[in-house]
Design a protein around this motif. Structure first.
Motif, PDB file in Angstrom:
ATOM      1  N   TYR A  29       0.807  -1.214   0.000  1.00 49.63           N
ATOM      2  CA  TYR A  29       0.000   0.000   0.000  1.00 49.63           C
ATOM      3  C   TYR A  29       0.841   1.266   0.000  1.00 49.63           C
ATOM      4  N   ARG A  30       2.147   1.150  -0.123  1.00 49.69           N
ATOM      5  CA  ARG A  30       3.032   2.328  -0.028  1.00 49.69           C
ATOM      6  C   ARG A  30       2.734   3.376  -1.088  1.00 49.69           C
ATOM      7  N   ASP A  31       2.219   2.959  -2.236  1.00 47.17           N
ATOM      8  CA  ASP A  31       1.874   3.913  -3.287  1.00 47.17           C
ATOM      9  C   ASP A  31       0.367   4.133  -3.399  1.00 47.17           C
ATOM     10  N   LEU A  32      -0.413   3.503  -2.512  1.00 47.21           N
ATOM     11  CA  LEU A  32      -1.869   3.589  -2.596  1.00 47.21           C
ATOM     12  C   LEU A  32      -2.497   4.455  -1.507  1.00 47.21           C
ATOM     13  N   LEU A  33      -1.841   4.547  -0.361  1.00 50.87           N
ATOM     14  CA  LEU A  33      -2.381   5.293   0.767  1.00 50.87           C
ATOM     15  C   LEU A  33      -1.503   6.494   1.079  1.00 50.87           C
ATOM     16  N   PRO A  34      -2.100   7.537   1.643  1.00 54.35           N
ATOM     17  CA  PRO A  34      -1.278   8.664   2.084  1.00 54.35           C
ATOM     18  C   PRO A  34      -0.220   8.170   3.085  1.00 54.35           C
ATOM     19  N   LYS A  35       0.977   8.689   2.988  1.00 54.09           N
ATOM     20  CA  LYS A  35       2.095   8.214   3.806  1.00 54.09           C
ATOM     21  C   LYS A  35       1.816   8.312   5.302  1.00 54.09           C
ATOM     22  N   ASP A  36       1.192   9.411   5.754  1.00 58.52           N
ATOM     23  CA  ASP A  36       0.916   9.547   7.185  1.00 58.52           C
ATOM     24  C   ASP A  36      -0.116   8.525   7.657  1.00 58.52           C
ATOM     25  N   VAL A  37      -1.090   8.208   6.824  1.00 56.55           N
ATOM     26  CA  VAL A  37      -2.094   7.199   7.172  1.00 56.55           C
ATOM     27  C   VAL A  37      -1.438   5.826   7.249  1.00 56.55           C
ATOM     28  N   LEU A  38      -0.617   5.511   6.263  1.00 56.96           N
ATOM     29  CA  LEU A  38       0.061   4.215   6.262  1.00 56.96           C
ATOM     30  C   LEU A  38       0.959   4.084   7.492  1.00 56.96           C
ATOM     31  N   ALA A  39       1.674   5.141   7.831  1.00 59.04           N
ATOM     32  CA  ALA A  39       2.535   5.106   9.018  1.00 59.04           C
ATOM     33  C   ALA A  39       1.702   4.878  10.281  1.00 59.04           C
ATOM     34  N   GLU A  40       0.535   5.505  10.352  1.00 56.00           N
ATOM     35  CA  GLU A  40      -0.325   5.367  11.530  1.00 56.00           C
ATOM     36  C   GLU A  40      -0.869   3.950  11.672  1.00 56.00           C
ATOM     37  N   VAL A  41      -1.326   3.342  10.571  1.00 54.74           N
ATOM     38  CA  VAL A  41      -1.957   2.023  10.655  1.00 54.74           C
ATOM     39  C   VAL A  41      -0.947   0.876  10.664  1.00 54.74           C
ATOM     40  N   THR A  42       0.338   1.198  10.544  1.00 48.43           N
ATOM     41  CA  THR A  42       1.369   0.154  10.594  1.00 48.43           C
ATOM     42  C   THR A  42       2.411   0.422  11.682  1.00 48.43           C
ATOM     43  N   GLY A  43       2.173   1.417  12.515  1.00 47.70           N
ATOM     44  CA  GLY A  43       3.098   1.732  13.598  1.00 47.70           C
ATOM     45  C   GLY A  43       2.961   0.762  14.761  1.00 47.70           C
ATOM     46  N   PRO A  44       3.815   0.901  15.769  1.00 47.16           N
ATOM     47  CA  PRO A  44       3.811  -0.022  16.913  1.00 47.16           C
ATOM     48  C   PRO A  44       2.478  -0.084  17.661  1.00 47.16           C
ATOM     49  N   GLU A  45       1.853   1.067  17.892  1.00 48.09           N
ATOM     50  CA  GLU A  45       0.575   1.073  18.603  1.00 48.09           C
ATOM     51  C   GLU A  45      -0.505   0.363  17.784  1.00 48.09           C
ATOM     52  N   ALA A  46      -0.530   0.635  16.492  1.00 53.39           N
ATOM     53  CA  ALA A  46      -1.501  -0.023  15.618  1.00 53.39           C
ATOM     54  C   ALA A  46      -1.234  -1.529  15.534  1.00 53.39           C
ATOM     55  N   THR A  47       0.037  -1.904  15.495  1.00 46.73           N
ATOM     56  CA  THR A  47       0.383  -3.326  15.421  1.00 46.73           C
ATOM     57  C   THR A  47      -0.169  -4.068  16.633  1.00 46.73           C
ATOM     58  N   GLU A  48      -0.072  -3.459  17.805  1.00 45.33           N
ATOM     59  CA  GLU A  48      -0.613  -4.086  19.020  1.00 45.33           C
ATOM     60  C   GLU A  48      -2.139  -4.175  18.934  1.00 45.33           C
ATOM     61  N   THR A  49      -2.792  -3.154  18.405  1.00 41.24           N
ATOM     62  CA  THR A  49      -4.246  -3.196  18.231  1.00 41.24           C
ATOM     63  C   THR A  49      -4.625  -4.316  17.267  1.00 41.24           C
ATOM     64  N   TRP A  50      -3.893  -4.438  16.161  1.00 43.13           N
ATOM     65  CA  TRP A  50      -4.171  -5.518  15.205  1.00 43.13           C
ATOM     66  C   TRP A  50      -3.972  -6.880  15.874  1.00 43.13           C
ATOM     67  N   ARG A  51      -2.911  -7.021  16.676  1.00 45.33           N
ATOM     68  CA  ARG A  51      -2.664  -8.292  17.350  1.00 45.33           C
ATOM     69  C   ARG A  51      -3.868  -8.658  18.226  1.00 45.33           C
ATOM     70  N   GLU A  52      -4.392  -7.691  18.964  1.00 41.19           N
ATOM     71  CA  GLU A  52      -5.554  -7.941  19.818  1.00 41.19           C
ATOM     72  C   GLU A  52      -6.778  -8.327  18.984  1.00 41.19           C
ATOM     73  N   ARG A  53      -6.982  -7.627  17.888  1.00 42.36           N
ATOM     74  CA  ARG A  53      -8.148  -7.938  17.038  1.00 42.36           C
ATOM     75  C   ARG A  53      -8.034  -9.324  16.412  1.00 42.36           C
ATOM     76  N   TRP A  54      -6.831  -9.690  15.969  1.00 44.72           N
ATOM     77  CA  TRP A  54      -6.662 -11.016  15.358  1.00 44.72           C
ATOM     78  C   TRP A  54      -6.751 -12.112  16.415  1.00 44.72           C
ATOM     79  N   ALA A  55      -6.318 -11.845  17.638  1.00 49.51           N
ATOM     80  CA  ALA A  55      -6.488 -12.815  18.723  1.00 49.51           C
ATOM     81  C   ALA A  55      -7.975 -13.069  18.961  1.00 49.51           C
ATOM     82  N   GLU A  56      -8.752 -11.991  18.967  1.00 55.51           N
ATOM     83  CA  GLU A  56     -10.198 -12.137  19.143  1.00 55.51           C
ATOM     84  C   GLU A  56     -10.821 -12.878  17.962  1.00 55.51           C
ATOM     85  N   ALA A  57     -10.389 -12.565  16.748  1.00 52.98           N
ATOM     86  CA  ALA A  57     -10.935 -13.248  15.568  1.00 52.98           C
ATOM     87  C   ALA A  57     -10.639 -14.747  15.609  1.00 52.98           C
TER      88      ALA A  57
END
Length: 183
Positions: A29-57
């Motif tokens: 998605y590096r050329d598909l999403l705005p850089k700041d959005v991509l950084a936000e949804v792939t940063g450390p805090e987001a990664t932990e949120t994704w881990r929690e969501r996938w654990a629940e899934a």
């Protein structure tokens, strides 16, 4: 060749699934999403949120028809797919499922993991009596559109625009997964 396959995700897979998601998004998605959005949804805090969501899934999906699958190579999670009943009001939730996501770690791309995940997803959905499968893709994501197109997917004429600080357009693809669709 490494021992490869697809299996239901387990709680212990959540961190690996989140890691695959972040790496795949950063790469794909590096050329598909705005850089700041991509950084936000792939940063450390987001990664932990994704881990929690996938654990629940993996442990408490919203319904028995929601599933999270992982592709493994030598017992390492290299990709994943999530699906469930379609929720859009214009679709028949009884017969239409949504491929919520299908991602493969860029380090393991082009090794058949995406195709195995897609085939396993379709097999499970057929067991649940679904006949149509839809998914949303970024309109400019040629890689995903080509992959799914080669598997019989096509646009269904529906699109949406996401506001990510700039507008990003997605299109909905669909495919017939009824048993007769294989020929």
């Amino acid at each position: 060749m490494a021992d490869v396959g697809v299996r239901p995700a387990r709680l212990a897979d959540a961190a690996a699934v989140a890691g695959v998601q972040v790496r795949a998004w950063r790469h794909g998605y590096r050329d598909l999403l705005p850089k700041d959005v991509l950084a936000e949804v792939t940063g450390p805090e987001a990664t932990e949120t994704w881990r929690e969501r996938w654990a629940e899934a993996a442990t408490a999906p919203p319904s028995p028809r929601h599933r999270l699958l992982v592709a493994v190579a030598s017992d390492i999670v290299v990709g994943f797919a999530a699906h469930g009943p379609a929720e859009e009001p214009d679709l028949d939730a009884a017969g239409t499922a949504e491929l919520i996501t299908l991602l493969v770690d860029p380090l393991h791309a082009r090794a058949g993991h995406g195709s195995r995940l897609l085939a396993a997803t379709v097999d499970l959905l057929r067991e649940d009596d679904f006949t149509t499968l839809v998914t949303w893709v970024f309109e400019d994501d040629e890689v995903t559109r080509t992959f799914l197109g080669s598997a019989g997917w096509a646009p269904d004429g529906t699109a949406r625009t996401l506001d990510m600080g700039e507008e990003v357009r997605q299109i909905r693809l669909h495919t017939d997964i009824s048993v007769h669709a294989d020929g």
